[in-house]
Design an enzyme around this catalytic site. Structure first.
Site, PDB file in Angstrom:
ATOM      1  N   ASP A   1       0.762  -1.206   0.020  1.00  0.00           N
ATOM      2  CA  ASP A   1       0.149   0.052  -0.002  1.00  0.00           C
ATOM      3  C   ASP A   1       0.988   1.182   0.129  1.00  0.00           C
ATOM      4  O   ASP A   1       0.358   2.311   0.183  1.00  0.00           O
ATOM      5  CB  ASP A   1      -0.938   0.149   1.169  1.00  0.00           C
ATOM      6  CG  ASP A   1      -0.264   0.120   2.553  1.00  0.00           C
ATOM      7  OD1 ASP A   1       0.945  -0.069   2.554  1.00  0.00           O
ATOM      8  OD2 ASP A   1      -0.856   0.067   3.592  1.00  0.00           O
TER       9      ASP A   1
ATOM     10  N   LYS B   1      10.770  40.678 -15.349  1.00  0.00           N
ATOM     11  CA  LYS B   1       9.909  39.931 -15.754  1.00  0.00           C
ATOM     12  C   LYS B   1       8.468  40.817 -15.377  1.00  0.00           C
ATOM     13  O   LYS B   1       8.289  41.270 -14.365  1.00  0.00           O
ATOM     14  CB  LYS B   1       9.667  38.526 -15.178  1.00  0.00           C
ATOM     15  CG  LYS B   1      10.747  37.619 -15.969  1.00  0.00           C
ATOM     16  CD  LYS B   1      10.513  36.378 -15.371  1.00  0.00           C
ATOM     17  CE  LYS B   1      10.763  36.220 -13.987  1.00  0.00           C
ATOM     18  NZ  LYS B   1      10.836  34.603 -13.403  1.00  0.00           N
TER      19      LYS B   1
ATOM     20  N   ARG C   1       4.417  39.878 -15.107  1.00  0.00           N
ATOM     21  CA  ARG C   1       3.413  38.846 -15.124  1.00  0.00           C
ATOM     22  C   ARG C   1       2.175  39.624 -15.313  1.00  0.00           C
ATOM     23  O   ARG C   1       1.565  40.320 -14.523  1.00  0.00           O
ATOM     24  CB  ARG C   1       3.509  38.084 -14.023  1.00  0.00           C
ATOM     25  CG  ARG C   1       4.850  37.210 -14.021  1.00  0.00           C
ATOM     26  CD  ARG C   1       4.592  36.191 -12.718  1.00  0.00           C
ATOM     27  NE  ARG C   1       6.189  35.545 -12.595  1.00  0.00           N
ATOM     28  CZ  ARG C   1       6.421  34.553 -13.162  1.00  0.00           C
ATOM     29  NH1 ARG C   1       5.606  33.803 -14.133  1.00  0.00           N
ATOM     30  NH2 ARG C   1       7.709  33.898 -12.741  1.00  0.00           N
TER      31      ARG C   1
ATOM     32  N   ASP D   1      20.828  31.146 -11.257  1.00  0.00           N
ATOM     33  CA  ASP D   1      19.461  30.984 -10.384  1.00  0.00           C
ATOM     34  C   ASP D   1      19.572  29.698  -9.557  1.00  0.00           C
ATOM     35  O   ASP D   1      20.377  28.803  -9.712  1.00  0.00           O
ATOM     36  CB  ASP D   1      18.361  30.907 -11.284  1.00  0.00           C
ATOM     37  CG  ASP D   1      17.010  31.435 -10.634  1.00  0.00           C
ATOM     38  OD1 ASP D   1      17.109  31.699  -9.459  1.00  0.00           O
ATOM     39  OD2 ASP D   1      16.029  31.559 -11.493  1.00  0.00           O
TER      40      ASP D   1
ATOM     41  N   GLY E   1      10.892  27.053 -18.990  1.00  0.00           N
ATOM     42  CA  GLY E   1      10.192  27.858 -19.928  1.00  0.00           C
ATOM     43  C   GLY E   1      10.662  29.314 -19.545  1.00  0.00           C
ATOM     44  O   GLY E   1      11.223  29.889 -20.825  1.00  0.00           O
TER      45      GLY E   1
END
Length: 338
Positions: A46, A203, A205, A229, A236
């Site tokens: 399980d 960036k 958004r 980073d 992406g």
């Protein structure tokens, strides 16, 4: 004075290759064979996790090597259950070596009625009997404050600096790029190490998960850009940033990422992207697809983790590993020019 008790390593199933590499490296440093403690980490039908340790660990200084990467829940439970097994077996001290700390991106409430799961995980780790955490490049440095126990947060940037100096050699046209405003401190630290200028990708958004546009802060014309980073997930945004840098006059784009989560279409995107290379550490075990990608390269963290474990064991400085003078000799076999 160093303890008379030898450090002992044990590993779950999350990244056995890294655990074995750390053990081999410690064997080199110690001049004696350091192996993983014989244990089994299995699942019932399980999917309940069962741990059994076959060696005596009473009074031992134990180090559990277990990143909480995909599958995050299974690997986290393995870590907690191993810690409980060692605590109930009278281990003197239990240190969790978590090269990649899962749930670190949930470090604050971004909107109403959401959890702070990184804090929940920190509480679970402390309650399991773990007395110290050794990790690398936490997504947010303040996560160290979620723990009521010592946390040693190593940084990949000293390793990346050695790798960059070894592979790029001529640094006159190299520029470090932060892929967002939040990562500026990390990028600046690497830029200072290699003596390179810094640029930022801003960036915008429209909504969560979708990037509406990107603006480059700084002149990247004629530069070989290095994006740095801590995490690359679906890749992406990283691939889009590389395209924008090329459009703005960069001659090449390389990326240095600490934790290569590389989920879903990430590897395929990277292979088709304009990035000349992506360098990740082995904090997360690489998939066969990742290893087969020609423009993805993996740098080892075992030398740093092995030395950090020995420093914790014998009560010496872990932060000394942030200095090139200390780390250079540890990586001498890989970067002879450093």
């Amino acid at each position: 004075m160093p303890s008379l008790i030898e450090p002992k390593l044990i590993s779950g199933n999350a990244n056995r290759n890294l655990a074995n590499a750390v053990a081999r490296r410690m064997s080199m440093h110690r001049g004696i064979n350091v192996g993983l403690v014989d244990a089994r980490v299995e699942r019932f039908n399980d999917q309940e996790i069962f741990v059994e340790v076959f060696e005596n660990v009473r009074g031992e200084d134990m180090f559990i090597i277990q990143p909480t990467s995909n599958p995050a829940n299974d690997n986290l439970m393995e870590l907690l259950i191993m810690a409980d097994a060692l605590r109930r077996s009278s281990a003197a001290r239990i240190t969790a070596v978590i090269p990649y700390f899962g749930y670190a991106r949930q470090d604050r409430r971004t909107k109403a009625r959401t959890p702070i799961t990184a804090k929940l995980v920190a509480n679970m780790i402390a309650e399991s009997g773990i007395e110290r955490v050794l990790t690398m490049d936490l997504h947010a440095a303040q996560i160290q404050g979620f723990f009521d126990l010592p946390v040693d947060n190593l940084y990949a940037s000293p390793i990346f600096a050695l790798d960059i100096m070894h592979h790029f050699q001529d640094m006159s046209d190299v520029m470090v790029v932060s892929p967002d405003v939040g990562g500026v401190a990390r990028a600046r630290e690497l830029a200072q190490r290699i003596g390179a200028p810094l640029s930022i990708v801003d960036k915008r958004r429209e909504k969560a998960g979708e990037v509406a546009g990107m603006t480059i802060i700084g002149d990247v014309t004629g530069k070989r850009c290095i994006i740095v980073d801590d995490i690359c997930d679906t890749a992406g945004t990283l691939c889009k940033a590389a395209e924008v840098l090329i459009e703005n006059g960069a001659t090449e784009v390389h990326s240095y990422i600490t934790h290569g989560v590389l989920s879903g279409p990430a590897v395929d995107r990277i292979k088709k992207s304009v990035m000349k290379s992506l360098v990740v550490t082995d904090s997360i075990e690489a998939t066969p697809e990742t290893e087969a990608a020609e423009n993805i390269r993996i740098v080892p963290t075992a030398p740093m983790f092995a030395q950090a474990i020995l420093n914790i064991w014998n009560g010496t400085s872990v932060s000394s590993l942030f200095e090139t003078q200390t780390l250079g000799p540890i990586y001498e076999g890989l970067y002879n020019a450093a």
